[in-house]
Design an enzyme around this catalytic site. Structure first.
Site, PDB file in Angstrom:
ATOM      1  N   HIS A 167       0.041   7.133  19.283  1.00 46.86           N
ATOM      2  CA  HIS A 167      -0.932   6.314  19.214  1.00 46.86           C
ATOM      3  C   HIS A 167      -0.565   5.638  17.645  1.00 46.86           C
ATOM      4  O   HIS A 167      -1.374   5.236  16.923  1.00 46.86           O
ATOM      5  CB  HIS A 167      -2.304   6.302  19.331  1.00 46.86           C
TER       6      HIS A 167
ATOM      7  N   HIS B  61      -7.029  -1.181  22.834  1.00 49.88           N
ATOM      8  CA  HIS B  61      -7.498  -0.089  23.423  1.00 49.88           C
ATOM      9  C   HIS B  61      -9.246   0.082  23.647  1.00 49.88           C
ATOM     10  O   HIS B  61      -9.986   1.002  23.357  1.00 49.88           O
ATOM     11  CB  HIS B  61      -7.228   1.342  22.609  1.00 49.88           C
TER      12      HIS B  61
ATOM     13  N   ASP C 143      -4.650   8.537  33.538  1.00 48.51           N
ATOM     14  CA  ASP C 143      -4.380   8.646  32.253  1.00 48.51           C
ATOM     15  C   ASP C 143      -2.699   8.115  32.326  1.00 48.51           C
ATOM     16  O   ASP C 143      -1.794   8.669  31.498  1.00 48.51           O
ATOM     17  CB  ASP C 143      -4.515   9.754  31.493  1.00 48.51           C
TER      18      ASP C 143
ATOM     19  N   GLU D 191      -4.670  -0.501  29.073  1.00 49.75           N
ATOM     20  CA  GLU D 191      -3.864  -0.820  28.088  1.00 49.75           C
ATOM     21  C   GLU D 191      -2.429  -1.447  28.305  1.00 49.75           C
ATOM     22  O   GLU D 191      -1.522  -0.904  28.724  1.00 49.75           O
ATOM     23  CB  GLU D 191      -3.707   0.665  27.045  1.00 49.75           C
TER      24      GLU D 191
END
Ligand code: G6D
Length: 353
Positions: free
Chosen positions: A105, A179, A252, A313
């Site tokens: 990130h 996010h 995820d 996202e």
């Protein structure tokens, strides 16, 4: 339409301002110029109760210490870059390692942790905040002086649009996302396990033990990753599928979208009646079910715990720089990076069960 500005706090002796955009239906989107963080989104449930539907904090220090990226813009590159290194035109670049031996990130001080300039735009059909940031050559290890902007705009059709642009003076990487953790119950009355999700995607990406794509795209059919018809988030949390267990029981995972700007992602919660429809021009979406939100502490007065919010996202496929068969997120000098994602807040159609 209106936009209300106030001081939210201070970081490194610089004032952090808060901007609340309000439309004529009472929808509110609040954001700050630290990390372009969206701190609140207020929408009505089926009974007309206006409540917050995103995880966030009321104090700047919680955002400074928080490692969940609540509501933040993530970049230069969202997701993980394996080995925190990549090669461009024969030159190897070493990035900051902020997750074991990898880069996550945008690094230790990614776009979520910098102060952006902000300008307000308003007319009777929409209100917007344009955030701008200059990322200097070498920031977190990335090449190129990069100028980026992110525009949040709210219109009278209850749509929040996020428009990203970027320009560089040297070939670099750019793959930004927003996010926010959504929880449609309203003020986090419930977790997201009974939220239903629908995604126009037939492929998800296999991850390795470091949550980094292996490069394989897998068919969702017959797995807890099949959201082609609506499916509850608890399906993946309760499943024994190795890919759900790998990421801490849940999701995820990046999904490859089959279409764009075509109601491709829909999140629903029957109890509140709220819906969130996401449309994007991006090739993928990472669905993260908040598996790593820790117990202990409070989030706007509600005890912190896993599965309290879900991230959608929209972005390029993670670690694409190491997978030539993934769409590239290399940005050339003189090229414009441009991306838009739209979030439409609604209520379920009551005459269908
Ligand atoms: C964890 O693996 C997840 C990421 O996808 C998420 O963005 C982060 O927590 C907040 O690292």
């Amino acid at each position: 339409m209106k936009i209300i500005q106030k001081t939210f706090g201070e970081v490194n002796n610089r004032l952090i301002n808060q901007y609340t955009m309000v439309n004529d239906n009472g929808i509110e989107v609040t954001c700050i110029n630290y990390g372009c963080i969206i701190t609140k989104i207020i929408t009505p449930d089926k009974e007309g109760n206006f409540e917050n539907i995103v995880l966030g904090y009321d104090a700047i220090n919680d955002y400074i210490t928080n490692h969940y990226y609540f509501g933040a813009i993530v970049g230069r590159v969202a997701g993980r870059i394996k080995g925190a290194a990549f090669e461009l035109d024969g030159e190897t670049y070493e990035l900051v390692k902020n997750e074991n031996n990898n880069h996550l990130h945008g690094g230790m001080t990614g776009f979520d942790k910098v102060i952006w300039d902000a300008a307000v735009i308003e007319n009777d059909q929409e209100v917007a905040v344009k955030f701008s940031y200059h990322s200097p050559d070498g920031e977190e290890g990335y090449p190129g002086n990069l100028d980026i902007s992110v525009i949040y705009s709210l219109n009278q059709q209850n749509e929040l649009s996020i428009q990203y642009t970027g320009h560089t003076d040297k070939k670099t990487l750019l793959n930004m996302t927003s996010h926010s953790y959504f929880n449609l119950s309203g003020n986090f009355k419930r977790d997201i396990l009974n939220h239903a999700l629908k995604i126009k995607s037939e492929k998800y990406l296999e991850l390795n033990e470091e949550n980094i794509p292996t490069g394989d795209l897998l068919d969702v059919t017959g797995t807890p990753f099949d959201f082609t018809s609506e499916s509850m988030i608890k399906t993946g949390v309760e499943s024994e599928h190795p890919h759900n267990i790998l990421v801490g029981k849940g999701y995820d995972h990046p999904f490859l979208l089959q279409t764009n700007h075509d109601n491709e992602i829909i999140l629903m919660e029957k109890e509140s009646g709220r819906t969130l429809t996401v449309e994007t021009d991006e090739v993928g979406v990472v669905v993260y079910s908040g598996n790593f939100i820790e117990n202990g502490g409070y989030i706007q007065g509600v005890p912190s715990r896993k599965y309290l919010g879900i991230c959608l996202e929209t972005q390029g496929l993670p670690d694409a720089i190491h997978h030539p068969h993934f769409p590239s997120w290399v940005l050339e000098k003189g090229e414009e990076y441009s991306s838009v994602t739209k979030y439409k807040f609604g209520i379920m159609n009551t005459n269908t069960n």
